[in-house]
Design an enzyme around this catalytic site. Structure first.
Site, mmCIF file in Angstrom:
data_model
loop_
_atom_site.group_PDB
_atom_site.id
_atom_site.type_symbol
_atom_site.label_atom_id
_atom_site.label_comp_id
_atom_site.label_asym_id
_atom_site.label_seq_id
_atom_site.Cartn_x
_atom_site.Cartn_y
_atom_site.Cartn_z
ATOM 1 N N GLU A 287 54.053 -23.073 32.539
ATOM 2 C CA GLU A 287 53.677 -23.682 33.822
ATOM 3 C C GLU A 287 52.609 -22.853 34.521
ATOM 4 O OE1 GLU A 287 56.813 -25.231 36.549
ATOM 5 O OE2 GLU A 287 55.899 -23.866 37.998
ATOM 6 N N SER B 222 39.964 -12.426 24.146
ATOM 7 C CA SER B 222 40.563 -12.428 22.811
ATOM 8 C C SER B 222 42.089 -12.363 22.862
ATOM 9 C CB SER B 222 40.047 -11.232 22.003
ATOM 10 O OG SER B 222 40.635 -11.229 20.723
ATOM 11 N N ARG C 112 58.369 -21.240 32.330
ATOM 12 C CA ARG C 112 57.702 -20.706 33.525
ATOM 13 C C ARG C 112 56.324 -20.134 33.173
ATOM 14 N NH1 ARG C 112 61.803 -22.886 34.275
ATOM 15 N NH2 ARG C 112 63.075 -22.935 36.147
#
Lengths: 149, 149, 149, 149, 149, 149, 149, 149, 149, 149
Positions: free
Chosen positions: F93, F116, F90
């Protein structure tokens, strides 16, 4: 004690090499084709309990091999590169499932070498069958031996 | 004007679909097996100049197709996943080179569907040949049609 | 002593094959569906402490299996090739998480073979649900057995 | 003039979005299930000549689309990552062939979002069939909508 | 005696599962955030000698774990698929380095399940900082539990 | 006339660069968050018809863009390398769907450079919510500018 | 006892490094070319039973090595990246099968370093042969040594 | 007008096929080996300005080809699968850079077919050279023609 | 007894971490640069017999390490993704061969963290050399430390 | 009109080859280092508006190039194979971002050939800097020219 089908396959191969056995002879003792028996011994098919008992005897395996030989294995030997088209995939799967048996049987019959894909012919035909017509394919490739030099 | 063999192959396929032609008929006109001719039309084999002329006529191609049909193409249709063993690779290459022809010919004969790798049998044998013995393989798989619902 | 969930999964599979047990019976003893229990036994779901105790008994595992069965595992069984679209991915994940259970349960019910993707039908519908409507899908594929020859 | 099936599929999708059409309505006009018709419109199945004629009318396509809709396409939409086991592969292929149709139909019914693989249930059963028993699977997943914020 | 950092990480995980310990409690004893301590315990960060001594005590590790906990490890847990753009890569690296810690901490707090990427909100802002302004991101996703059935 | 969502996305980006527009201003005109609007403009979310009309005006697109902006797109921008674990996936995604928007918004606010992953902090917490508790994550990374030399 | 050809190959390499042996000397004792013998010792070729007996003596192997040295191995050492064209593939296979032997023999003759692909010449010619003409290729590349500093 | 070296390479190949030219003749006119000239024509080497002028004449190219033929191209034709060892890599690179030329020259001399990697011999030797000793390799493989059937 | 170079490398790393040794000190004792010695200790270079003896003493290795340290290893540490262009590849190989040494030496000097590729400068120049001119490159990147929080 | 940064990069390269320009001269006109300017011209860095105006003039580009040269591009040129460790990754990214510029500048100075990774030295040191110490690296590799034959 074997802990997976791969262990049993490895033990069969060790026994076969060590005793210099022959796939065709094993098939004869099982009473099935050499193609199916070799693929099954190499971990791609399911033996019946009776067949499994014979396999344990033939290769002098530990008795724990029996249930693994009768359990459905995770099949296939190829990684990646499968074509997405269903018709082409079935041929690729045939090679993935039967590949080690094809290799073993050609080497058993001809020795080290390959079946040429250049000096090669293929014929595709239809075989009528009341249970549904079949695609019949014959393939012919010259055997080319590796030679030491 | 075609600028590569792939262009010619595409033009052949467009002509074949548009005119509802048949690979087996094309092979008859060329005077060779349907397996070789289909593979050649799909860009995997080299035609002789006479054959190329016939192909141009049959598919009503631009005349610039001729030299491309006679030039050796970059062959093979599979990406990645090739087995490293030379014997297994030859079978994989056979599928990579002949795959589109196999697909085309089974669909031509049977319609949409696949040749089963489950309801399947294989036999591997030796054919004596003075020019070097050959590996002969016969494969039989049930045709399974896609059905609309 | 088990040192990871994969060890426990392997021990469960060894016990099941050795004792010729049945996933459906295990599910009955746990009191949940065979689909969820098989997926959980194959390392994809978390058991409650009570369920874990039963699993240890059923498969005669070392008692150190308990905490691993209750810890959240790293899930999924597929490598690479995931579609990037979120809707398609959820289906792919379903296959990655439930795949080994699907394979085990179909083989348990039907023996060695496959569920056809050719002789196949699918229906997608909506199920009203006060907690949020659900997508209901029914899939039907003919079972095709491998046969020895 | 279309030069491949992919061109026809693209034209169908452009027409559908531009005219705000509905897959379920298209299926009704063709007289088949919405699942099969959507998969076929998205390039995965073969239409009969009569169906192809209707498709050309419905989406106002160039008449050259007809033969492409009746020719067997190269199927599948997934690249790489296929599981080698034949049973698991059939499920993966089902997703590769039907995936775009599944996505289209769930979005048509529910809007943008996904079918949950977490709030999810699956049931696998046997359906007796004189032509060979079938594996029946029902899957239920909560629909989760994307919401703008 | 441990022979690499991976051995130490494995021993920590075995101890944690066996003793049913809690990452948040470990962090409290170390005196740092649970996010950093969990990532460090899972092999991604370097402990100071004092912290390493505490980790050895907390998890009852062999004393040879100390130097490995203070040595810079090979970091990252993802294989392949990294985006080439440097900005996107830093986010991917964050997931590769912190992923196991994120998974462990969400499961510790919520149990088995996922953080939704659908029922999801994100906000990106600037935080002034004399040592150089910072990008601040807040992410909110609904927790979706796996449920047994 | 646009023939797919990607065409519309490309046209939006060309308009934005050519007119030196600002994602935050676009979001203001649409009345939603800059994160969601940027992701939607970059082809990852579905606009309502009213929003689509505004987008067409703002970027002076051809009117055929409207239906594509309201159709559910194929989402995600990453190829390969997805982790198989559902919780980790998840997050991956989220990066695949929101990545281009994250990149665009950080560059809009800070110029060329990166956030960073070394000078970096993360905090994971629980937010009670009657519709189901949420995982809240805050991430802080120093902005590091590219400098010409 | 060796359980596969890879075990035998490993034992040969250990013996060779430990005893500071020389591939060229081994070849002399076997009575074949150093190229073929090195490739065979490294697991790519099949020894005759007599040759296998000598190999066992030369490297002081366990006698169980014999049958493995006479069995056809799974050949090739490269993963992925094979070109699909059959002519190019044969060259790639030559490198995959002979690569370890090429490396071993160049290091044996020249020490650590490489054969340059920049300061390099190649010549391709035809050798008439009654058994079928041969392609003869000569390759010349400058040896570049690694130097310590 | 050509916009990259690949355009020039394509134009050379089109001219060569269309006019049925011969690589060996081109090399003669350039005054260099057929191996180097073919590789250079196929986009892998840099021509001198004089040579470039001749190439433009020989293949009747647009004059804009000149500067591209003299600019250093991005070389190599293989994707992925490179061995990491520097010695093996140089051989792989030789194949990647010279592969298309090798293919072209063998087909020019022998027609369609392959150079066998089975009926194959290799010899590796040292050539003393005041500028640094060279590795000399001779390779001999039987030519196997594709035959139509 | 070590059975491959990888075993020796692992033993060196274990000794170094356990005894808290320093690569720069090891280099001093060997009498070569820290860059070369570290790369060699990490398995990428060949030691002379005298150097190997010192390495065995310094790290208190089993005496069987000696011959492995003097044998040419299989080099390189990167998998896949190599650029095909020969010039770019040499840089990639430099990273593949020296990467672990670069990582070890920067951590030894600076602690945990990275060398920035953003706050970064590069200069490429020519150094005249009678044995052939050299490409000299200087690279400067800010060190960014990981900080615990 | 250019529609993306890649279009502008292509136009710059075409102009440079066609007019036989020099990266070092372009850098002089821009007033920055040749390394940065070449990387920026090849699409990896952001120009200031004034610099962009100069670039448009130098290469005689369409004026629409300006905004693209000032917009942050999607950077990096390598696909796959990135090492997961953050320190190693920064070096890989340096090569991915600067690679085309490194190639262009070495060819500009030395002609076609490579910088050797075998006849090669590397030195890693610390440069004190009030804004944070820097890692300084010097690399020296012999230039090896391709020679025609």
């Amino acid at each position: 004690m074997y802990t997976c089908r791969e262990d049993v396959t490895e033990a069969i191969v060790i026994a076969k090499v060590g005793k210099n056995m022959n796939w065709a002879d094993v098939a004869l003792k099982i009473g099935r084709s050499k193609e199916w028996v070799t693929a099954a011994c190499l971990g791609q098919m399911v033996f019946s309990p009776d067949e499994a008992t014979k396999i344990v005897e033939i290769f002098e395996l530990d008795v724990s091999a029996g249930p693994w030989l009768c359990a459905v294995p995770y099949k296939g030997t190829f990684d990646g590169g499968a074509p997405s088209d269903p018709l082409l995939y079935r041929w690729y799967e045939m090679l993935s499932v039967y590949g080690p048996a094809i290799k073993a049987l050609i080497h058993e019959e001809f020795g080290d070498g390959i079946m040429s894909a250049i000096d090669f012919r293929m014929n595709i035909g239809r075989e009528a069958d009341p249970a549904g017509d079949r695609v019949n394919v014959t393939i012919s490739g010259k055997f080319l031996p590796y030679k030491a030099y």
